[in-house]
Design a protein around this motif. Structure first.
Motif, short mmCIF file in Angstrom:
data_model
loop_
_atom_site.label_atom_id
_atom_site.label_comp_id
_atom_site.label_asym_id
_atom_site.label_seq_id
_atom_site.Cartn_x
_atom_site.Cartn_y
_atom_site.Cartn_z
N ASN A 17 0.95 -1.39 -0.06
CA ASN A 17 0.05 0.03 0.18
C ASN A 17 0.93 1.35 -0.04
O ASN A 17 0.21 2.48 -0.32
N ASN A 18 2.19 1.19 0.46
CA ASN A 18 2.74 2.34 0.58
C ASN A 18 4.19 2.10 0.03
O ASN A 18 4.63 1.25 -0.08
N LYS A 19 4.60 3.46 -0.42
CA LYS A 19 6.13 3.91 -0.85
C LYS A 19 6.66 5.02 -0.17
O LYS A 19 6.29 5.96 -0.56
N ILE A 20 7.19 4.80 1.06
CA ILE A 20 7.72 5.93 1.99
C ILE A 20 9.16 6.25 1.35
O ILE A 20 9.88 5.39 1.38
N ALA A 21 9.39 7.43 1.03
CA ALA A 21 10.73 8.09 0.74
C ALA A 21 11.19 8.87 1.96
O ALA A 21 10.47 9.75 2.39
N ILE A 22 12.49 8.36 2.27
CA ILE A 22 13.32 9.38 3.20
C ILE A 22 14.44 10.11 2.66
O ILE A 22 15.09 9.44 1.81
N ASP A 23 14.23 11.32 2.52
CA ASP A 23 15.57 12.15 2.34
C ASP A 23 15.70 12.04 0.79
O ASP A 23 16.56 11.64 0.38
N PRO A 24 14.73 12.42 -0.17
CA PRO A 24 15.02 12.40 -1.44
C PRO A 24 15.87 13.58 -1.90
O PRO A 24 15.40 14.59 -2.55
N GLY A 25 17.16 13.48 -1.92
CA GLY A 25 18.00 14.50 -1.81
C GLY A 25 18.87 14.44 -3.08
O GLY A 25 18.41 13.74 -4.07
N GLN A 26 20.07 14.94 -3.28
CA GLN A 26 20.93 14.90 -4.32
C GLN A 26 22.21 14.29 -4.27
O GLN A 26 22.64 14.61 -3.20
N ASN A 27 22.65 13.62 -5.10
CA ASN A 27 23.85 12.91 -5.26
C ASN A 27 24.75 14.42 -5.56
O ASN A 27 24.63 14.96 -6.35
N LEU A 28 25.73 14.44 -4.54
CA LEU A 28 26.69 15.54 -4.63
C LEU A 28 28.00 15.65 -5.52
O LEU A 28 28.81 16.50 -5.36
N TRP A 29 28.06 14.39 -6.18
CA TRP A 29 29.52 14.23 -6.73
C TRP A 29 29.34 15.08 -8.11
O TRP A 29 28.20 15.07 -8.72
N ILE A 30 30.07 16.06 -8.33
CA ILE A 30 30.17 17.00 -9.42
C ILE A 30 30.20 16.34 -10.88
O ILE A 30 29.47 17.11 -11.63
#
Length: 262
Positions: A17-30
Protein backbone atom coordinates in the motif's frame (compact mmCIF):
# COMPACT_ATOMS: atom_id res chain seq x y z
CA UNK A 1 7.97 -5.15 3.13
CA UNK A 2 11.17 -4.15 1.36
CA UNK A 3 13.73 -1.41 1.87
CA UNK A 4 15.88 0.08 -0.88
CA UNK A 5 18.86 2.36 -0.34
CA UNK A 6 20.16 5.14 -2.62
CA UNK A 7 23.30 6.37 -0.81
CA UNK A 8 23.64 9.13 1.79
CA UNK A 9 20.42 8.83 3.88
CA UNK A 10 18.06 8.17 0.99
CA UNK A 11 15.70 5.18 1.29
CA UNK A 12 12.43 3.78 -0.06
CA UNK A 13 10.31 1.64 2.27
CA UNK A 14 7.63 -0.29 0.36
CA UNK A 15 4.74 -2.63 1.01
CA UNK A 16 1.58 -3.34 -0.95
CA UNK A 17 0.00 0.00 0.00
CA UNK A 18 2.86 2.42 0.61
CA UNK A 19 6.08 3.71 -0.84
CA UNK A 20 7.75 5.88 1.82
CA UNK A 21 10.63 8.06 0.68
CA UNK A 22 13.20 9.20 3.23
CA UNK A 23 15.38 12.17 2.23
CA UNK A 24 14.94 12.45 -1.55
CA UNK A 25 18.07 14.53 -1.93
CA UNK A 26 20.79 15.13 -4.49
CA UNK A 27 23.90 13.16 -5.33
CA UNK A 28 26.64 15.74 -4.64
CA UNK A 29 29.36 14.23 -6.87
CA UNK A 30 30.17 16.98 -9.39
CA UNK A 31 30.29 14.43 -12.24
CA UNK A 32 26.87 12.97 -11.33
CA UNK A 33 24.63 15.74 -9.99
CA UNK A 34 21.37 13.79 -10.08
CA UNK A 35 18.47 12.78 -7.88
CA UNK A 36 19.36 10.03 -5.42
CA UNK A 37 15.93 8.39 -5.76
CA UNK A 38 15.41 7.71 -9.49
CA UNK A 39 12.77 9.89 -11.14
CA UNK A 40 10.95 6.76 -12.33
CA UNK A 41 10.03 6.10 -8.68
CA UNK A 42 8.65 9.55 -7.89
CA UNK A 43 5.02 9.35 -9.03
CA UNK A 44 4.23 6.26 -6.91
CA UNK A 45 5.64 7.61 -3.64
CA UNK A 46 2.97 7.87 -0.92
CA UNK A 47 4.90 9.59 1.91
CA UNK A 48 7.92 11.91 1.94
CA UNK A 49 10.02 12.22 5.11
CA UNK A 50 12.69 14.91 5.44
CA UNK A 51 15.23 14.63 8.27
CA UNK A 52 16.69 18.12 7.60
CA UNK A 53 17.32 20.74 4.95
CA UNK A 54 20.80 19.93 3.62
CA UNK A 55 20.98 19.32 -0.17
CA UNK A 56 21.88 15.62 0.03
CA UNK A 57 18.69 15.08 2.05
CA UNK A 58 16.24 17.67 0.72
CA UNK A 59 17.14 19.00 -2.75
CA UNK A 60 14.44 17.10 -4.69
CA UNK A 61 11.68 17.13 -2.03
CA UNK A 62 9.39 19.68 -3.69
CA UNK A 63 9.76 18.00 -7.09
CA UNK A 64 8.96 14.57 -5.65
CA UNK A 65 5.96 16.06 -3.81
CA UNK A 66 4.71 17.65 -7.03
CA UNK A 67 5.09 14.41 -9.00
CA UNK A 68 3.52 12.17 -6.35
CA UNK A 69 1.10 14.50 -4.46
CA UNK A 70 2.38 12.73 -1.33
CA UNK A 71 2.28 14.37 2.11
CA UNK A 72 5.57 15.70 3.45
CA UNK A 73 6.66 15.16 7.06
CA UNK A 74 9.55 17.20 8.44
CA UNK A 75 10.91 18.90 11.54
CA UNK A 76 9.13 22.06 12.66
CA UNK A 77 12.21 24.24 12.19
CA UNK A 78 12.20 23.54 8.46
CA UNK A 79 8.78 25.22 8.23
CA UNK A 80 7.01 28.50 9.01
CA UNK A 81 3.47 29.79 8.59
CA UNK A 82 2.77 33.05 6.75
CA UNK A 83 -0.73 34.26 5.90
CA UNK A 84 -2.21 30.93 6.91
CA UNK A 85 0.07 29.06 4.48
CA UNK A 86 2.81 26.62 5.51
CA UNK A 87 6.13 27.34 3.85
CA UNK A 88 9.31 25.28 3.87
CA UNK A 89 12.86 26.43 3.24
CA UNK A 90 13.48 26.45 -0.50
CA UNK A 91 15.26 23.14 -1.25
CA UNK A 92 17.54 24.86 -3.75
CA UNK A 93 17.60 28.32 -2.18
CA UNK A 94 20.56 30.15 -0.72
CA UNK A 95 20.66 30.22 3.05
CA UNK A 96 17.31 31.10 4.61
CA UNK A 97 16.43 33.82 2.13
CA UNK A 98 13.79 31.84 0.24
CA UNK A 99 10.72 29.88 1.41
CA UNK A 100 8.25 27.97 -0.78
CA UNK A 101 4.72 26.59 -0.20
CA UNK A 102 4.05 22.85 0.08
CA UNK A 103 0.45 21.70 -0.38
CA UNK A 104 0.38 18.85 2.14
CA UNK A 105 3.02 19.26 4.85
CA UNK A 106 3.14 18.07 8.46
CA UNK A 107 5.90 19.76 10.51
CA UNK A 108 6.58 17.88 13.76
CA UNK A 109 8.25 18.84 17.01
CA UNK A 110 10.25 16.22 18.91
CA UNK A 111 7.85 13.63 20.37
CA UNK A 112 4.96 14.62 18.11
CA UNK A 113 3.49 12.11 15.68
CA UNK A 114 1.13 11.96 12.73
CA UNK A 115 -0.87 9.11 11.19
CA UNK A 116 -1.15 9.23 7.42
CA UNK A 117 -3.19 6.33 6.14
CA UNK A 118 -1.83 3.20 7.81
CA UNK A 119 1.58 4.76 8.46
CA UNK A 120 2.41 6.38 11.80
CA UNK A 121 5.41 8.73 11.96
CA UNK A 122 6.95 10.11 15.16
CA UNK A 123 9.70 12.74 15.32
CA UNK A 124 12.77 11.79 17.36
CA UNK A 125 15.47 14.02 18.76
CA UNK A 126 18.58 14.34 16.57
CA UNK A 127 21.42 16.84 16.67
CA UNK A 128 23.30 17.65 13.47
CA UNK A 129 27.01 18.11 14.13
CA UNK A 130 29.25 20.84 12.68
CA UNK A 131 30.44 20.52 9.09
CA UNK A 132 34.13 20.71 8.24
CA UNK A 133 34.94 20.36 4.53
CA UNK A 134 38.48 20.48 3.07
CA UNK A 135 38.85 23.03 0.25
CA UNK A 136 42.39 22.97 -1.19
CA UNK A 137 44.64 23.90 1.77
CA UNK A 138 41.75 25.17 3.89
CA UNK A 139 38.75 23.82 5.74
CA UNK A 140 35.33 25.41 5.57
CA UNK A 141 33.55 25.01 8.90
CA UNK A 142 29.86 25.58 9.53
CA UNK A 143 28.17 25.22 12.90
CA UNK A 144 24.42 24.44 12.93
CA UNK A 145 22.35 26.77 15.04
CA UNK A 146 19.55 29.34 15.03
CA UNK A 147 19.32 31.15 11.73
CA UNK A 148 21.69 28.71 9.99
CA UNK A 149 20.86 26.56 6.97
CA UNK A 150 23.18 23.66 7.90
CA UNK A 151 21.16 20.88 9.54
CA UNK A 152 17.99 23.00 9.70
CA UNK A 153 14.93 21.11 10.93
CA UNK A 154 16.99 18.16 12.15
CA UNK A 155 14.82 15.26 13.34
CA UNK A 156 14.83 11.50 13.22
CA UNK A 157 11.77 9.39 12.49
CA UNK A 158 10.14 6.37 14.07
CA UNK A 159 7.98 4.86 11.32
CA UNK A 160 5.37 2.23 12.13
CA UNK A 161 3.87 0.32 9.20
CA UNK A 162 2.77 -3.29 8.63
CA UNK A 163 3.26 -3.98 12.34
CA UNK A 164 6.97 -3.14 12.06
CA UNK A 165 8.93 -0.18 13.37
CA UNK A 166 11.74 1.49 11.43
CA UNK A 167 13.93 4.22 12.95
CA UNK A 168 15.95 6.60 10.79
CA UNK A 169 18.29 9.01 12.58
CA UNK A 170 19.25 11.32 9.70
CA UNK A 171 22.55 13.12 10.36
CA UNK A 172 23.05 13.09 14.12
CA UNK A 173 25.60 12.80 16.85
CA UNK A 174 24.89 10.31 19.63
CA UNK A 175 21.85 11.04 21.84
CA UNK A 176 21.05 9.18 25.07
CA UNK A 177 17.32 9.85 24.49
CA UNK A 178 17.29 7.02 21.93
CA UNK A 179 17.63 4.36 24.63
CA UNK A 180 15.06 1.58 24.50
CA UNK A 181 13.51 2.37 21.10
CA UNK A 182 13.90 -1.32 20.07
CA UNK A 183 12.84 -0.98 16.41
CA UNK A 184 12.75 -3.80 13.90
CA UNK A 185 15.13 -1.80 11.69
CA UNK A 186 17.56 0.98 12.60
CA UNK A 187 19.11 3.23 9.93
CA UNK A 188 21.96 5.35 11.29
CA UNK A 189 24.99 7.29 10.03
CA UNK A 190 28.50 6.00 10.72
CA UNK A 191 30.77 8.42 8.79
CA UNK A 192 31.38 10.60 11.78
CA UNK A 193 33.30 13.26 13.64
CA UNK A 194 36.67 11.53 13.68
CA UNK A 195 36.70 12.30 9.96
CA UNK A 196 35.77 15.97 10.44
CA UNK A 197 32.18 15.38 9.39
CA UNK A 198 28.84 15.86 11.04
CA UNK A 199 27.46 12.58 12.39
CA UNK A 200 28.31 9.66 14.61
CA UNK A 201 31.40 7.68 13.67
CA UNK A 202 31.57 3.88 13.78
CA UNK A 203 32.19 3.76 17.53
CA UNK A 204 29.46 6.23 18.50
CA UNK A 205 27.10 4.39 16.14
CA UNK A 206 27.91 1.14 17.95
CA UNK A 207 27.00 2.81 21.24
CA UNK A 208 23.73 3.91 19.64
CA UNK A 209 23.02 0.33 18.55
CA UNK A 210 23.63 -0.90 22.10
CA UNK A 211 21.20 1.54 23.71
CA UNK A 212 18.55 1.36 20.97
CA UNK A 213 18.58 -2.48 20.74
CA UNK A 214 17.19 -2.97 17.21
CA UNK A 215 16.68 -6.30 15.47
CA UNK A 216 18.44 -5.18 12.28
CA UNK A 217 20.84 -2.31 11.51
CA UNK A 218 21.53 -0.51 8.24
CA UNK A 219 24.54 1.85 8.36
CA UNK A 220 24.37 4.85 6.03
CA UNK A 221 25.77 8.30 5.22
CA UNK A 222 29.40 7.23 4.82
CA UNK A 223 31.93 6.86 1.97
CA UNK A 224 29.94 9.31 -0.16
CA UNK A 225 30.93 12.03 -2.63
CA UNK A 226 31.04 15.76 -2.00
CA UNK A 227 31.49 17.77 -5.20
CA UNK A 228 35.08 17.09 -6.34
CA UNK A 229 35.90 14.90 -3.31
CA UNK A 230 35.13 11.34 -4.31
CA UNK A 231 35.00 9.84 -0.82
CA UNK A 232 34.05 11.85 2.26
CA UNK A 233 32.62 10.72 5.62
CA UNK A 234 34.88 7.67 5.51
CA UNK A 235 33.98 4.64 7.60
CA UNK A 236 34.89 0.96 7.85
CA UNK A 237 31.50 -0.67 7.34
CA UNK A 238 32.89 -4.20 7.66
CA UNK A 239 34.28 -3.39 11.10
CA UNK A 240 30.93 -1.91 12.06
CA UNK A 241 29.09 -4.98 10.76
CA UNK A 242 31.34 -7.37 12.70
CA UNK A 243 30.88 -5.45 15.94
CA UNK A 244 27.09 -5.23 15.50
CA UNK A 245 26.86 -8.96 14.84
CA UNK A 246 28.84 -9.65 18.03
CA UNK A 247 25.85 -8.11 19.82
CA UNK A 248 23.57 -10.71 18.24
CA UNK A 249 22.01 -8.11 15.90
CA UNK A 250 21.71 -8.39 12.13
CA UNK A 251 23.55 -5.82 10.01
CA UNK A 252 22.94 -5.17 6.31
CA UNK A 253 25.51 -3.26 4.24
CA UNK A 254 23.59 -1.63 1.38
CA UNK A 255 25.06 -0.08 -1.77
CA UNK A 256 23.22 2.11 -4.27
CA UNK A 257 19.97 0.42 -5.35
CA UNK A 258 20.33 -2.56 -3.01
CA UNK A 259 17.12 -4.06 -1.64
CA UNK A 260 16.35 -6.13 1.46
CA UNK A 261 13.18 -7.77 2.80
CA UNK A 262 12.11 -7.16 6.40
Amino acid sequence: MKIRHFLYNSFLIENSNNKIAIDPGQNLWIFNLSSLIPKAEWKNITHILITHGDPDHYWQADRVAQASHAPVVCGKDLAKVEGGETLLVNPRGRGLTSWVPFKNVHPLDIGESVSLGDVQIEALKTVHGPISVPILCFKIKQQPGPGERVGIGSVGFKITVDGKTIVNLGDSVLQTEWAGLKPDVLMLPIGGPGNNTWTMDVYDALEAVKIIAPKKVIPCHYNVAFFWIKNIACADDQLFKREVEKLGIECSIMRYGDEIEV
